[in-house]
Motif scaffolding. Structure first.
Motif, short mmCIF file in Angstrom:
data_model
loop_
_atom_site.label_atom_id
_atom_site.label_comp_id
_atom_site.label_asym_id
_atom_site.label_seq_id
_atom_site.Cartn_x
_atom_site.Cartn_y
_atom_site.Cartn_z
N TYR A 1 10.47 7.94 -2.57
CA TYR A 1 8.97 7.86 -2.63
C TYR A 1 8.51 9.37 -2.21
CZ TYR A 1 4.14 6.89 -0.91
OH TYR A 1 3.01 6.97 -0.69
N LYS A 2 9.28 10.28 -1.28
CA LYS A 2 8.91 11.41 -0.88
C LYS A 2 8.80 12.24 -2.23
CE LYS A 2 10.22 14.91 2.30
NZ LYS A 2 11.07 15.91 1.66
N ASN B 1 6.12 11.54 -5.00
CA ASN B 1 4.80 12.17 -4.40
C ASN B 1 4.76 13.45 -4.58
OD1 ASN B 1 2.91 10.39 -3.68
ND2 ASN B 1 3.94 9.98 -1.42
N GLU B 2 5.87 14.13 -4.37
CA GLU B 2 5.86 15.73 -4.45
C GLU B 2 5.49 16.01 -6.06
OE1 GLU B 2 9.26 16.76 -1.25
OE2 GLU B 2 9.48 17.48 -3.32
N SER C 1 3.71 13.86 -8.11
CA SER C 1 2.45 13.65 -8.44
C SER C 1 1.30 14.61 -7.90
CB SER C 1 2.13 12.21 -7.83
OG SER C 1 1.96 12.25 -6.21
N GLU C 2 1.66 15.45 -6.67
CA GLU C 2 0.89 16.49 -6.32
C GLU C 2 0.95 17.60 -7.18
OE1 GLU C 2 -0.63 16.91 -3.69
OE2 GLU C 2 -0.41 14.70 -3.20
N TYR D 1 2.04 3.55 -8.45
CA TYR D 1 3.50 3.35 -8.61
C TYR D 1 3.70 1.57 -8.70
CZ TYR D 1 3.50 7.96 -6.50
OH TYR D 1 3.24 9.21 -6.08
N LEU E 1 4.48 0.47 2.08
CA LEU E 1 4.05 1.50 1.42
C LEU E 1 2.83 1.17 0.65
CD1 LEU E 1 6.93 3.14 -0.88
CD2 LEU E 1 5.92 4.30 1.24
N ASP F 1 -0.53 3.45 0.96
CA ASP F 1 -0.95 4.14 -0.30
C ASP F 1 -1.59 3.24 -1.42
OD1 ASP F 1 -0.87 5.66 -2.41
OD2 ASP F 1 1.10 6.75 -2.05
N ARG G 1 -2.13 3.58 -4.32
CA ARG G 1 -1.62 3.77 -5.51
C ARG G 1 -0.27 2.82 -5.99
NH1 ARG G 1 -0.31 9.82 -5.57
NH2 ARG G 1 0.64 9.01 -3.68
N ASN H 1 -6.95 6.98 -6.03
CA ASN H 1 -6.97 7.40 -4.69
C ASN H 1 -8.09 8.43 -4.26
OD1 ASN H 1 -5.63 7.27 -2.25
ND2 ASN H 1 -3.92 8.61 -2.77
#
Ligand code: UDP
Ligand code: MG
Length: 318
Positions: free
Chosen positions: A21-22, A25-26, A28-29, A39, A57, A61, A63, A318
């Motif tokens: 997940y971490k 997310n990076e 997606s950033e 997701y 999650l 979140d 998303r 989001n």
């Protein structure tokens, strides 16, 4: 803004999911300017706390969406459910264990947008960390499969793939319940770009594949996509009928010249046994197909859903 759905089949992945997940997310950033993410985690009847983690999650979140199965239906069913619940203009299928490097999504997306491909898929070119015997069988499988079926399967093809909505819809329209998704991807056609990637070891947890399950997977693939085994039964049938017919003619001929059978009872018995054995062999092959046809006729659901999260497209931005 366009939406990219990330579909993640998960079976007992509580150990790796936080890392996954971490990482995702990076990514997606990094892609925030280009596309929005949603997701879809598919909990394939996990026995550990995978579902609890996914629910957590989803609560944090917006998303994150999830689907949870009543029991373990296998990765193929999880993929189907994930695709079915995805809403994105593009969908990427990715394993939870970080063996499919999430950073490749950026390259895949760019290839689709700039290269005009319908799908971009990853192919493992190295097999480091894998037992030699497993690599050997795996390589042989791809060779045999490509020879005996009309569907092309790139060697080392993984399920890690980004595709357009159009391709996803076509795959969803294929309702067969014995699903060999890699074969289906190839079968539906479309313009696919292959990206090579190194084999990465799982970061935690263990592979769900035993040697036996991989063997069954290979049989599944072949029976789903090739009719050659049926043809073999036919060829062997003809071959042995001809041989036994010739042997009979020779014996009758001997009877006519000698006035009696030169008879070798044991030979006869062994021929009968051989033919009997082969008949069983042929019936065995036939039954593979008949069995599957039977299952297919039942139109069993591919999975039975217990629950799913509710969210909508707008929220996912989001
Ligand atoms: N998986 C699944 N259902 C299963 C087996 C596996 O959803 O019955 C998922 C698993 O959680 C992972 C992916 O499929 O995200 C690939 O599984 P695994 O890593 O065990 O396969 P390998 O990488 O060894 O081929
Ligand atoms: Mg894996």
């Amino acid at each position: 803004m366009k939406l990219l759905s990330v579909v993640v089949p998960c079976y007992n992945e509580e150990e790796v999911l936080p890392f996954f997940y971490k990482k995702i997310n990076e990514i997606s950033e990094k892609m925030i300017e280009k596309i929005a993410f949603e997701y879809i985690f598919v909990d394939d009847g996990s026995k550990d706390d995978t579902l609890q983690y996914i629910k957590k999650l989803a609560a944090e979140d917006r998303r994150v969406g999830y689907v949870s199965f009543t029991r373990n239906f296998g990765k193929e069913a999880a993929i189907y459910a994930g695709l079915e619940h995805s809403k994105g203009d593009y969908v990427v299928l990715i394993d939870a264990d970080l063996q499919n490097p999430p950073e490749m999504i950026i390259e895949m997306y760019d290839s689709i947008i700039e290269g005009g491909y319908d799908s971009v898929a990853a192919r493992r070119v190295t097999r480091t960390g894998e037992p030699v015997i497993r690599s050997f069988f795996s390589k042989s499988f791809y060779r045999v499969f490509n020879k005996i079926s009309n569907t092309n399967l790139a060697e080392g093809a993984s399920d890690f793939r980004l595709m357009t909505r159009q391709m996803v819809e076509v795959i969803l329209a294929m309702k067969e319940s014995n699903r060999f998704t890699k074969g289906i991807f190839g079968w539906v056609g479309f313009n696919t770009k292959w990206i090579e990637c190194e084999n990465v070891e799982r970061i935690a947890g263990e592979s769900k594949w035993s040697f036996l399950s991989l063997f069954n997977y290979a049989i599944e693939a072949i029976v789903d996509f090739s009719m050659l085994p049926l043809a073999i039964a036919g060829i062997l049938g003809i071959l042995f009928t001809v041989i036994s017919f010739i042997s009979l003619v020779i014996q009758i001929f001997g009877y006519m010249t000698l006035g009696h059978f030169k008879s070798n009872l044991s030979l006869l018995v062994s021929v009968i046994l051989l033919i009997g054995g082969l008949q069983f062999f042929c019936i065995g092959i036939l039954s593979e197909y008949v069995g599957r046809a039977y299952l297919e006729c039942k139109h069993r659901p591919i999975y039975i859903e217990k629950e799913e999260s509710s969210y909508d497209n707008d929220k996912s931005k989001n």
